[in-house]
Design an enzyme around this catalytic site. Structure first.
Site, PDB file in Angstrom:
ATOM      1  N   HIS A 102      80.734  91.323  18.758  1.00 44.57           N
ATOM      2  CA  HIS A 102      79.987  92.106  19.530  1.00 44.57           C
ATOM      3  C   HIS A 102      78.875  92.886  18.900  1.00 44.57           C
ATOM      4  O   HIS A 102      77.813  93.034  19.361  1.00 44.57           O
ATOM      5  CB  HIS A 102      80.981  92.949  20.165  1.00 44.57           C
ATOM      6  CG  HIS A 102      81.949  92.232  20.984  1.00 44.57           C
ATOM      7  ND1 HIS A 102      82.757  91.382  20.870  1.00 44.57           N
ATOM      8  CD2 HIS A 102      82.013  92.320  22.373  1.00 44.57           C
ATOM      9  CE1 HIS A 102      83.534  90.656  21.946  1.00 44.57           C
ATOM     10  NE2 HIS A 102      82.930  91.301  22.895  1.00 44.57           N
ATOM     11  N   LYS A 148      64.522  95.396  30.398  1.00 41.84           N
ATOM     12  CA  LYS A 148      64.299  93.872  31.475  1.00 41.84           C
ATOM     13  C   LYS A 148      65.079  93.148  30.574  1.00 41.84           C
ATOM     14  O   LYS A 148      64.677  92.163  29.932  1.00 41.84           O
ATOM     15  CB  LYS A 148      63.056  93.583  31.412  1.00 41.84           C
ATOM     16  CG  LYS A 148      62.673  92.535  32.624  1.00 41.84           C
ATOM     17  CD  LYS A 148      61.315  92.522  33.019  1.00 41.84           C
ATOM     18  CE  LYS A 148      61.013  91.260  33.765  1.00 41.84           C
ATOM     19  NZ  LYS A 148      61.707  91.239  35.232  1.00 41.84           N
TER      20      LYS A 148
HETATM   21  N1  PDD Z   1      61.556  90.501  38.476  1.00 37.50           N
HETATM   22  N2  PDD Z   1      62.954  95.126  39.709  1.00 37.50           N
HETATM   23  C1  PDD Z   1      63.660  93.991  39.346  1.00 37.50           C
HETATM   24  C2  PDD Z   1      65.226  94.209  39.489  1.00 37.50           C
HETATM   25  C3  PDD Z   1      63.069  93.036  38.952  1.00 37.50           C
HETATM   26  O1  PDD Z   1      63.886  92.034  38.378  1.00 37.50           O
HETATM   27  C4  PDD Z   1      61.489  92.805  38.934  1.00 37.50           C
HETATM   28  C5  PDD Z   1      60.894  91.686  38.398  1.00 37.50           C
HETATM   29  C6  PDD Z   1      60.923  93.762  39.627  1.00 37.50           C
HETATM   30  C7  PDD Z   1      59.556  93.988  39.604  1.00 37.50           C
HETATM   31  O2  PDD Z   1      58.832  93.947  38.380  1.00 37.50           O
HETATM   32  P1  PDD Z   1      57.389  93.405  38.293  1.00 37.50           P
HETATM   33  O3  PDD Z   1      56.509  93.835  39.161  1.00 37.50           O
HETATM   34  O4  PDD Z   1      57.053  93.743  36.868  1.00 37.50           O
HETATM   35  O5  PDD Z   1      57.502  91.957  38.289  1.00 37.50           O
HETATM   36  C8  PDD Z   1      61.634  94.932  40.031  1.00 37.50           C
HETATM   37  C9  PDD Z   1      61.008  89.157  37.732  1.00 37.50           C
HETATM   38  C10 PDD Z   1      59.854  88.680  38.116  1.00 37.50           C
HETATM   39  C11 PDD Z   1      62.197  88.190  37.561  1.00 37.50           C
HETATM   40  O6  PDD Z   1      63.242  88.435  37.365  1.00 37.50           O
HETATM   41  O7  PDD Z   1      62.060  87.121  37.914  1.00 37.50           O
END
Ligand code: PDD
Length: 291
Positions: A102, A148
């Site tokens: 972990h 992310k």
């Molecule tokens: N998703 N909120 C979440 C939970 C996300 O996963 C994403 C992006 C966004 C929008 O972020 P951005 O404008 O930077 O793409 C908001 C990506 C595209 C994915 O998981 O494929």
């Protein structure tokens, strides 16, 4: 044949091999980015790399992002996507492969860096004009979704629950607040003002969200960052989502109830147009500078 990038090499996807000891596989110990390309031109790549650097620093994964932009361009070219109207590069960096613990591996380990490119399609103008529906789903994610990470199980389950409820997408609810979508940021229009959740540990600071906020300010569209309560949804004039690959996506139905008059609203249309114009501007600038 799809060409992918793995640990410094470009190779056919079939030849890309990742250890079963990879901490991404075992523990979701990694971060990712999705960057859009329009006819071979990246949109806001610098902002995606900045967010990635922040995520790597938070995770304490040591990896320089210096060569990532060049790698993205090469992946797009190698996959014949230079002329694709809409494409993306998915990049994932995990802590690397090590016997499962972990805690972090005691001995230094090289991060695993994997990326692929693919085309994606915008909805047809007719489909976009119909708008999209959402189902509200509890937000079961951890308290640092501003990072992310690749741990997307709650997002995937929320999306699946929404699909099974007959909706096109999910709207995540935390403590009575409509936080964001499963893969997009969430916006409303109330009394002519565009509203979205402020940056916090409970939303992903979307790159598209940032661009839309700037466009609204530039074009004198009233806009505030505040939480949207679930009870407010019934009185929203418009609702929409933003994200890479979703761009600006109108939401016309929540849990089966129409939003406003049930059609796509004027501010959603205006922001979608401004966003498309920004993309065209970025493409023209890239052609002019030869980048
Ligand atoms: N998703 N909120 C979440 C939970 C996300 O996963 C994403 C992006 C966004 C929008 O972020 P951005 O404008 O930077 O793409 C908001 C990506 C595209 C994915 O998981 O494929």
């Amino acid at each position: 044949m799809s060409v992918v990038f793995l640990n410094g090499q470009f190779l056919p996807k079939e030849d890309a091999k990742i250890s079963p000891d990879d901490r991404g596989f075992l523990l979701a110990d990694g971060v990712y980015e999705v960057t859009p390309f329009y006819e071979g031109v990246p949109f806001a790549l610098d902002r995606h790399l900045e967010r990635l650097e922040g995520g790597l620093a938070f995770m304490r994964i040591s990896y320089s992002v210096d060569l990532i932009a060049a790698m993205h361009h090469k992946l797009i070219a190698e996959n014949g996507l230079t002329d694709a109207p809409t494409a993306l590069v998915y990049l994932q960096i995990t802590r690397g492969a090590a016997p499962r613990t972990h805690y972090f591996p005691k001995d230094p380990v090289e991060p695993t860096v994997y990326a692929f490119a693919k085309a994606w399609d915008r909805p047809t103008p007719e489909r976009w004009d119909q708008g999209f529906s959402v189902a509200t789903v509890p937000d079961r994610r951890w308290s640092r979704v501003d990072i992310k990470t690749i741990g997307l199980l709650p997002n995937a389950m929320a999306f699946q629950d929404a699909l099974e409820a007959g909706a096109d997408d999910a709207l995540l609810i935390r403590d009575g607040v409509a936080i964001e979508g499963a893969h997009m940021n969430f916006w409303g229009v109330f009394d002519g003002t565009v509203v979205t959740h402020p940056r916090s540990n409970h939303i992903l600071p979307g790159i598209t969200r940032g661009v839309i906020l700037e466009l609204a300010a530039e074009h004198g569209i009233p806009c505030v960052e505040r939480a949207i309560q679930v009870e407010e949804l019934a009185s929203a004039e418009e609702l929409f989502f933003t994200g890479t690959t979703g761009e600006v996506r109108p939401c016309v139905k929540v849990d089966g109830a129409p939003v406003g008059d049930g059609g796509v609203g004027p501010l959603t249309r205006r922001l979608a147009e401004l966003f498309r114009a920004k993309i065209e501007e970025t493409k023209s600038a890239a052609v002019a500078t030869g980048l």
